[in-house]
Design a protein around this motif. Structure first.
Motif, PDB file in Angstrom:
ATOM      1  N   UNK A  78      17.002  20.223  20.876  1.00  0.00           N
ATOM      2  CA  UNK A  78      16.952  21.493  21.590  1.00  0.00           C
ATOM      3  C   UNK A  78      18.057  21.625  22.615  1.00  0.00           C
ATOM      4  N   UNK A  79      18.375  20.531  23.307  1.00  0.00           N
ATOM      5  CA  UNK A  79      19.452  20.559  24.296  1.00  0.00           C
ATOM      6  C   UNK A  79      20.796  20.828  23.638  1.00  0.00           C
ATOM      7  N   UNK A  80      21.046  20.183  22.510  1.00  0.00           N
ATOM      8  CA  UNK A  80      22.322  20.364  21.807  1.00  0.00           C
ATOM      9  C   UNK A  80      22.467  21.800  21.310  1.00  0.00           C
ATOM     10  N   UNK A  81      21.399  22.330  20.725  1.00  0.00           N
ATOM     11  CA  UNK A  81      21.452  23.707  20.219  1.00  0.00           C
ATOM     12  C   UNK A  81      21.672  24.688  21.370  1.00  0.00           C
ATOM     13  N   UNK A  82      20.966  24.503  22.483  1.00  0.00           N
ATOM     14  CA  UNK A  82      21.094  25.409  23.622  1.00  0.00           C
ATOM     15  C   UNK A  82      22.510  25.389  24.182  1.00  0.00           C
ATOM     16  N   UNK A  83      23.084  24.198  24.359  1.00  0.00           N
ATOM     17  CA  UNK A  83      24.438  24.103  24.902  1.00  0.00           C
ATOM     18  C   UNK A  83      25.460  24.742  23.965  1.00  0.00           C
ATOM     19  N   UNK A  84      25.256  24.561  22.663  1.00  0.00           N
ATOM     20  CA  UNK A  84      26.167  25.170  21.688  1.00  0.00           C
ATOM     21  C   UNK A  84      26.118  26.689  21.762  1.00  0.00           C
ATOM     22  N   UNK A 116      28.197  16.983  29.109  1.00  0.00           N
ATOM     23  CA  UNK A 116      26.984  17.427  29.806  1.00  0.00           C
ATOM     24  C   UNK A 116      25.803  17.449  28.849  1.00  0.00           C
ATOM     25  N   UNK A 117      26.029  17.951  27.641  1.00  0.00           N
ATOM     26  CA  UNK A 117      24.955  18.059  26.662  1.00  0.00           C
ATOM     27  C   UNK A 117      24.420  16.689  26.273  1.00  0.00           C
ATOM     28  N   UNK A 118      25.318  15.752  25.990  1.00  0.00           N
ATOM     29  CA  UNK A 118      24.880  14.418  25.590  1.00  0.00           C
ATOM     30  C   UNK A 118      24.146  13.712  26.732  1.00  0.00           C
ATOM     31  N   UNK A 119      24.705  13.797  27.944  1.00  0.00           N
ATOM     32  CA  UNK A 119      24.097  13.108  29.081  1.00  0.00           C
ATOM     33  C   UNK A 119      22.736  13.717  29.445  1.00  0.00           C
ATOM     34  N   UNK A 120      22.730  15.008  29.695  1.00  0.00           N
ATOM     35  CA  UNK A 120      21.486  15.644  30.147  1.00  0.00           C
ATOM     36  C   UNK A 120      20.511  15.824  28.995  1.00  0.00           C
ATOM     37  N   UNK A 121      21.034  16.088  27.796  1.00  0.00           N
ATOM     38  CA  UNK A 121      20.154  16.231  26.646  1.00  0.00           C
ATOM     39  C   UNK A 121      19.370  14.963  26.384  1.00  0.00           C
ATOM     40  N   UNK A 122      20.061  13.829  26.329  1.00  0.00           N
ATOM     41  CA  UNK A 122      19.378  12.558  26.078  1.00  0.00           C
ATOM     42  C   UNK A 122      18.473  12.175  27.244  1.00  0.00           C
ATOM     43  N   UNK A 123      18.953  12.381  28.482  1.00  0.00           N
ATOM     44  CA  UNK A 123      18.150  12.027  29.657  1.00  0.00           C
ATOM     45  C   UNK A 123      16.894  12.883  29.753  1.00  0.00           C
ATOM     46  N   UNK A 124      17.050  14.183  29.553  1.00  0.00           N
ATOM     47  CA  UNK A 124      15.905  15.090  29.626  1.00  0.00           C
ATOM     48  C   UNK A 124      14.929  14.833  28.491  1.00  0.00           C
ATOM     49  N   UNK A 125      15.453  14.571  27.302  1.00  0.00           N
ATOM     50  CA  UNK A 125      14.584  14.288  26.167  1.00  0.00           C
ATOM     51  C   UNK A 125      13.785  13.016  26.393  1.00  0.00           C
ATOM     52  N   UNK A 126      14.371  12.036  27.076  1.00  0.00           N
ATOM     53  CA  UNK A 126      13.694  10.763  27.300  1.00  0.00           C
ATOM     54  C   UNK A 126      12.659  10.837  28.412  1.00  0.00           C
ATOM     55  N   UNK A 158      18.181  22.005  29.940  1.00  0.00           N
ATOM     56  CA  UNK A 158      16.778  21.675  30.217  1.00  0.00           C
ATOM     57  C   UNK A 158      15.823  22.630  29.505  1.00  0.00           C
ATOM     58  N   UNK A 159      16.135  23.919  29.553  1.00  0.00           N
ATOM     59  CA  UNK A 159      15.272  24.906  28.900  1.00  0.00           C
ATOM     60  C   UNK A 159      15.257  24.708  27.392  1.00  0.00           C
ATOM     61  N   UNK A 160      16.420  24.360  26.808  1.00  0.00           N
ATOM     62  CA  UNK A 160      16.472  24.104  25.371  1.00  0.00           C
ATOM     63  C   UNK A 160      15.645  22.905  24.975  1.00  0.00           C
ATOM     64  N   UNK A 189      37.164  22.280  28.408  1.00  0.00           N
ATOM     65  CA  UNK A 189      35.809  22.798  28.598  1.00  0.00           C
ATOM     66  C   UNK A 189      34.884  22.322  27.480  1.00  0.00           C
ATOM     67  N   UNK A 190      35.381  22.272  26.263  1.00  0.00           N
ATOM     68  CA  UNK A 190      34.555  21.787  25.147  1.00  0.00           C
ATOM     69  C   UNK A 190      34.138  20.341  25.394  1.00  0.00           C
ATOM     70  N   UNK A 191      35.092  19.507  25.789  1.00  0.00           N
ATOM     71  CA  UNK A 191      34.775  18.107  26.077  1.00  0.00           C
ATOM     72  C   UNK A 191      33.760  18.003  27.209  1.00  0.00           C
ATOM     73  N   UNK A 192      33.943  18.810  28.247  1.00  0.00           N
ATOM     74  CA  UNK A 192      33.020  18.787  29.369  1.00  0.00           C
ATOM     75  C   UNK A 192      31.612  19.193  28.981  1.00  0.00           C
ATOM     76  N   UNK A 193      31.496  20.255  28.187  1.00  0.00           N
ATOM     77  CA  UNK A 193      30.174  20.723  27.765  1.00  0.00           C
ATOM     78  C   UNK A 193      29.522  19.715  26.827  1.00  0.00           C
ATOM     79  N   UNK A 194      30.319  19.093  25.962  1.00  0.00           N
ATOM     80  CA  UNK A 194      29.773  18.040  25.095  1.00  0.00           C
ATOM     81  C   UNK A 194      29.243  16.880  25.935  1.00  0.00           C
TER      82      UNK A 194
END
Length: 335
Positions: free
Chosen positions: A128-134, A245-255, A99-101, A238-243
């Motif tokens: 921003x969400x993708x970069x932050x999660x990475x 989370x990033x895709x779901x919350x990143x796209x949802x938060x961005x929208x 969210x912060x990203x 863990x990589x799959x899980x973080x990916x």
């Protein structure tokens, strides 16, 4: 009746409730339209029917309802796998800095490039969400590798830094402050099909990864050492899980902007029915998230007519006392 039957019936009930909430979202709004006109407008041809009812129902309420469903489902599912990977019952997707990203990227885009449209917010927020999660995963992986504690610490630290950058920009730039205030409250209003189609591919991929993670999350709850002894590649999981989370919350938060509390409470409600089996917790959390967000969006349109209260505010207002009551009941389901 067996546990599996109860869980299946629960999913069917949630689907029925979701359909009812979607119907209410299409029929009810800050602008009162008789149900007969809503029904006619629902099936009208937008090209030949230029009535106000058709424009409101097909041009505003239907896209808003669809966005509420997919964003609520995404945040709910992401909350479940966030709690599973961090083994923290108070974790939500924002704990990993997503969210912060997204917020920081939107503010930087307004400040440096002058972005103004929802689709531009969508692009910058997702980036921003993708970069932050990475960055969080890389920081957490330093040393002995990513584990629940290092993920939480890295996410918390990055969130503080990104929030400081966001605050510094909005304090010196009025345009950035106005855009940030509008985006930060979390709303499904004012977004069209362009935002939905832009977010959909990321949400679909994230949903597939989230559902597929359920079996492995059950193993991770036993601890990393036990999971490795059972042949699980913990880092890959863990990589799959973080990916996801990033895709779901990143796209949802961005929208829509950040929808607080939803990713925290949906998994707890799901566990009252499903227990701790993440193969069921994830889809239940998704459906609960969709029902809650769409329902809160409808409530927000009704309580402040002719204006409306944004869905993110209603979710926080209703979710906070609910979660307090849940904690005080001492019935928080174990992870």
């Amino acid at each position: 009746m067996g546990t599996r039957s109860v869980r299946t019936i629960g999913l069917v009930v949630l689907l029925i409730v979701l359909v009812a909430a979607c119907g209410a979202s299409i029929a009810i709004g800050s602008r009162v339209i008789p149900f007969g006109e809503v029904w006619d407008a629902l099936w009208a041809d937008r090209v030949s029917d230029s009535s106000e009812a058709a424009g409101i129902v097909q041009g505003l309420r239907i896209p808003r309802t669809v966005l509420g469903v997919i964003v609520g489902a995404a945040v709910g599912a992401a909350g479940a796998i966030s709690q599973g990977h961090t083994r923290n019952p108070l974790a939500d997707p924002g704990l990993l800095g997503v969210n912060a990203g997204a917020a920081c990227a939107v503010v930087v885009g307004v400040y440096l490039l002058g972005i103004t449209t929802p689709i531009q917010y969508m692009g910058f927020g997702l980036l921003g969400a993708i970069v932050a999660a990475t960055v969080v995963f890389l920081l957490a992986s330093v040393g002995r590798g990513a584990n629940p504690l290092t993920l939480i610490l890295a996410g918390t630290g990055l969130t503080v830094v990104l929030t400081a950058i966001t605050s510094a920009i909005v304090l010196v730039d009025t345009a950035s402050l106005d855009a940030w205030r509008f985006w930060q409250v979390g709303s499904t209003a004012g977004r069209g099909w362009d935002v939905i189609w832009a977010a959909a591919p990321f949400l679909v991929v994230g949903a597939v990864l989230a559902v597929a993670s359920g079996y492995f999350l059950n193993i991770l709850t036993l601890g990393d050492d036990v999971a490795r002894s059972l042949g699980t590649h913990v880092v890959k999981v863990r990589v799959v899980g973080i990916v996801a989370i990033t895709l779901l919350v990143g796209a949802a938060t961005a929208a829509c902007g950040p929808i607080v509390f939803l990713g925290l409470i949906a998994p707890h409600v799901a566990r009252f029915v499903t227990g701790t089996d993440y193969r069921w917790v994830v889809p239940y959390s998704a459906l609960i998230g969709a029902v809650v967000l769409v329902s809160c969006d409808v409530v927000g349109r009704v309580v402040a007519r002719p204006g409306e209260v944004q869905a993110g505010i209603v979710v926080a207002a209703l979710g906070s006392p609910f979660f307090i009551a849940l904690v005080q009941s001492r019935r928080l389901a174990a992870l």
